[in-house]
Design a protein around this motif. Structure first.
Motif, PDB file in Angstrom:
ATOM      1  N   ALA A 180      40.934  53.445  21.083  1.00  0.00           N
ATOM      2  CA  ALA A 180      42.015  52.524  21.433  1.00  0.00           C
ATOM      3  C   ALA A 180      41.739  51.870  22.782  1.00  0.00           C
ATOM      4  N   ALA A 181      41.709  50.548  22.796  1.00  0.00           N
ATOM      5  CA  ALA A 181      41.511  49.803  24.040  1.00  0.00           C
ATOM      6  C   ALA A 181      42.840  49.430  24.683  1.00  0.00           C
ATOM      7  N   SER A 182      43.820  49.115  23.848  1.00  0.00           N
ATOM      8  CA  SER A 182      45.149  48.759  24.352  1.00  0.00           C
ATOM      9  C   SER A 182      46.117  48.737  23.178  1.00  0.00           C
ATOM     10  N   LEU A 183      47.395  48.709  23.494  1.00  0.00           N
ATOM     11  CA  LEU A 183      48.426  48.526  22.475  1.00  0.00           C
ATOM     12  C   LEU A 183      48.636  47.035  22.242  1.00  0.00           C
ATOM     13  N   VAL A 184      49.030  46.696  21.023  1.00  0.00           N
ATOM     14  CA  VAL A 184      49.318  45.297  20.688  1.00  0.00           C
ATOM     15  C   VAL A 184      50.829  45.110  20.715  1.00  0.00           C
ATOM     16  N   TYR A 185      51.287  44.216  21.558  1.00  0.00           N
ATOM     17  CA  TYR A 185      52.721  43.979  21.735  1.00  0.00           C
ATOM     18  C   TYR A 185      53.133  42.664  21.071  1.00  0.00           C
ATOM     19  N   GLN A 186      54.336  42.671  20.569  1.00  0.00           N
ATOM     20  CA  GLN A 186      54.989  41.448  20.095  1.00  0.00           C
ATOM     21  C   GLN A 186      56.390  41.469  20.677  1.00  0.00           C
ATOM     22  N   GLU A 187      56.543  40.744  21.783  1.00  0.00           N
ATOM     23  CA  GLU A 187      57.759  40.798  22.594  1.00  0.00           C
ATOM     24  C   GLU A 187      58.010  42.248  23.035  1.00  0.00           C
ATOM     25  N   GLY A 192      50.760  47.452  16.886  1.00  0.00           N
ATOM     26  CA  GLY A 192      49.447  47.915  16.489  1.00  0.00           C
ATOM     27  C   GLY A 192      48.623  48.364  17.677  1.00  0.00           C
ATOM     28  N   VAL A 193      47.319  48.533  17.399  1.00  0.00           N
ATOM     29  CA  VAL A 193      46.396  49.049  18.407  1.00  0.00           C
ATOM     30  C   VAL A 193      45.150  48.168  18.414  1.00  0.00           C
ATOM     31  N   LYS A 194      44.787  47.681  19.583  1.00  0.00           N
ATOM     32  CA  LYS A 194      43.515  46.989  19.738  1.00  0.00           C
ATOM     33  C   LYS A 194      42.441  48.030  19.976  1.00  0.00           C
ATOM     34  N   GLU A 282      40.711  56.726  39.019  1.00  0.00           N
ATOM     35  CA  GLU A 282      40.109  55.892  37.988  1.00  0.00           C
ATOM     36  C   GLU A 282      40.939  54.625  37.846  1.00  0.00           C
ATOM     37  N   ARG A 283      40.288  53.476  37.877  1.00  0.00           N
ATOM     38  CA  ARG A 283      41.000  52.201  37.687  1.00  0.00           C
ATOM     39  C   ARG A 283      41.161  51.949  36.194  1.00  0.00           C
ATOM     40  N   VAL A 284      42.396  51.744  35.761  1.00  0.00           N
ATOM     41  CA  VAL A 284      42.672  51.493  34.351  1.00  0.00           C
ATOM     42  C   VAL A 284      43.469  50.202  34.217  1.00  0.00           C
ATOM     43  N   ASP A 285      43.278  49.560  33.086  1.00  0.00           N
ATOM     44  CA  ASP A 285      43.975  48.297  32.809  1.00  0.00           C
ATOM     45  C   ASP A 285      44.288  48.277  31.314  1.00  0.00           C
ATOM     46  N   ASP A 286      45.571  48.401  30.972  1.00  0.00           N
ATOM     47  CA  ASP A 286      45.948  48.442  29.557  1.00  0.00           C
ATOM     48  C   ASP A 286      46.184  47.065  28.962  1.00  0.00           C
ATOM     49  N   GLY A 287      45.979  46.012  29.772  1.00  0.00           N
ATOM     50  CA  GLY A 287      46.137  44.655  29.276  1.00  0.00           C
ATOM     51  C   GLY A 287      47.564  44.185  29.186  1.00  0.00           C
TER      52      GLY A 287
END
Length: 432
Positions: A180-187, A192-194, A282-287
């Motif tokens: 999983a790279a990030s969660l997929v948001y819609q508003e 889903g999951v990227k 650790e630097r993290v970025d969930d988008g």
């Protein structure tokens, strides 16, 4: 707050994480009739760097909290019937230095309330007549002994649990496609999951069972933070192992160091510390949220590949061995690893719908004591998901929202010993 509902039985559900939280949840979902459950993970279970794996985990129901003690008693019964090949009722011995340890006193009180199983000895040397196989220095110590405790082979237990999931119809996706790279948001909804490779995986519900990796996908530092705990392995000969075969699992509660009987077959002696551990940056970025620096294992690559362990951690383990198994305290390590905890303020688990994001359920925060509940954990997590859990459970396992400067203060459940949390230096982190 947003309106929340659990999915229908045929809706696609994605569980991120194939550890004890994720797999037990996935199995319970299929048991309750959910037909479209998929588990994502970087590795096939048992994941090589997960906190739910390697050769052993303590099975006990000695808790200063009646809720967890009762839950552990339920779990122990199922370990004996559903996972008998992996469970060893070797006994569990808590040793306390002079002056006592408050957690063991609380455990004794709870044990008496629920049905006495703990034997208390003001003079720990009396244990030698009860368990002649104890090799440790017992002089000047008090003892709490529970003959019903023991240990389980963690990796093989997880393998059996994963097999049960597969037989029940759970799908697994691993490797880059399962990372999983990030969660997929819609508003205000997760849909889903990227993933690292290929198109996003859509879902009506995403369950984060990602343990110490959770901060990679969601800013949860106010509710759960990650710490690395030292674990050491020593190879014994068959004869050496035979001398320790009848020892119980033992812990020096003040130091937090515990040791297992040699593992049958491999004759490996394992020692670890249940303490406050080590932190990283650790630097993290969930988008979705601002990038941040947190303590967590790396997402890309195997965090157990390196055998590096800080020198003070190694000395702490050896100091514990001098108390518990002095014969092998100076024996060279055959392997070292850091085990990643997902720590919550009071050591309570998290099993809750995100109050501001629809389609997102969080199941994490094992806090170094979740594995023993493997046979029953999923039942209670899904009760929380389906709004069937009682008030006490919902409150204990709630997902906290940020509330102020004291959000990440960890007081724990009182069971940890040893030195305070230490941030690894940049040079140390480069060796991980």
């Amino acid at each position: 707050m947003v309106s929340q509902s659990h999915p229908s039985k045929s809706d696609p559900i994605v569980v991120i994480g194939a550890g004890v939280f994720g797999l037990s949840t996935a199995l319970e979902l299929t048991t309750r009739g959910y037909t479209n459950v998929t588990v994502l993970d970087r590795y096939l279970p048992p994941a090589v760097d997960g906190s739910s794996v390697d050769i052993s985990r303590i099975i006990r129901f000695d808790y200063g909290d009646a809720f967890y003690s009762q839950l552990a008693r339920e779990a122990v019964q199922l370990w004996a019937t559903e996972y008998p090949d992996h469970y060893h009722q070797a006994g569990f011995l808590m040793l306390n230095e002079k002056g006592g340890f408050e957690y063991t006193a609380k455990s004794k009180q709870v044990d008496e309330q629920l049905g006495k199983t703990i034997e208390e000895y003001a003079d720990a040397t009396r244990m030698r007549s009860i368990r002649p196989g104890i090799p440790g220095k017992l002089e000047g110590m008090s003892a709490y002994y529970n003959p019903k405790g023991g240990w389980a082979d963690a990796a093989s237990s997880i393998a059996q649990l994963a097999a049960r999931c597969s037989l029940a119809g759970v799908s697994f996706i691993t490797g880059a496609r399962g990372t999983a790279a990030s969660l997929v948001y819609q508003e205000s909804r997760v849909v889903g999951v990227k993933v690292v490779r290929g198109p996003s995986i859509r879902a009506s519900l995403v369950i984060l069972a990602t343990g110490a990796w959770t901060n990679h996908l969601l800013p949860v530092g106010h509710a759960s933070s990650a710490s690395a705990q030292p674990v050491g392995f020593i190879q014994l000969t068959e004869g050496e192992a035979a001398r320790l075969r009848n020892m119980p699992v033992m812990i020096n509660s003040n130091k937090g160091v515990f040791v297992f009987p040699p593992t049958p077959g491999s004759n490996i002696l394992k020692v670890a510390r249940h303490g406050w551990g080590y932190a990283t940056e650790e630097r993290v970025d969930d988008g979705h949220s601002p990038a941040r620096v947190v303590s967590c294992p790396r997402r890309d690559g195997n965090n157990a590949r390196s055998s590096y362990m800080p020198e003070d951690a190694q000395q702490g383990l050896r100091d514990g061995l001098r108390d518990l198994v002095p014969e092998f305290a100076e024996r060279p390590w055959s392997r070292l690893r850091l085990c990643w905890y997902s720590d919550t303020p009071e050591g309570d688990f998290i099993a809750d719908k995100h109050p501001h994001v629809q389609g997102l359920f969080i199941a994490t925060g094992g806090s170094g004591h979740g594995f023993k509940f493997l046979p029953v954990l999923g039942k209670y997590i899904v009760d929380c998901l389906e709004n069937k859990a009682g008030k006490e459970l919902r409150w204990k396992w709630r997902y906290r929202l940020p509330s102020g400067a004291d959000d990440i203060v960890k007081i724990g459940d009182g069971s940890r010993g040893g030195p305070p949390l230490r941030l690894l230096t940049a040079e140390e982190q480069a060796k991980l």
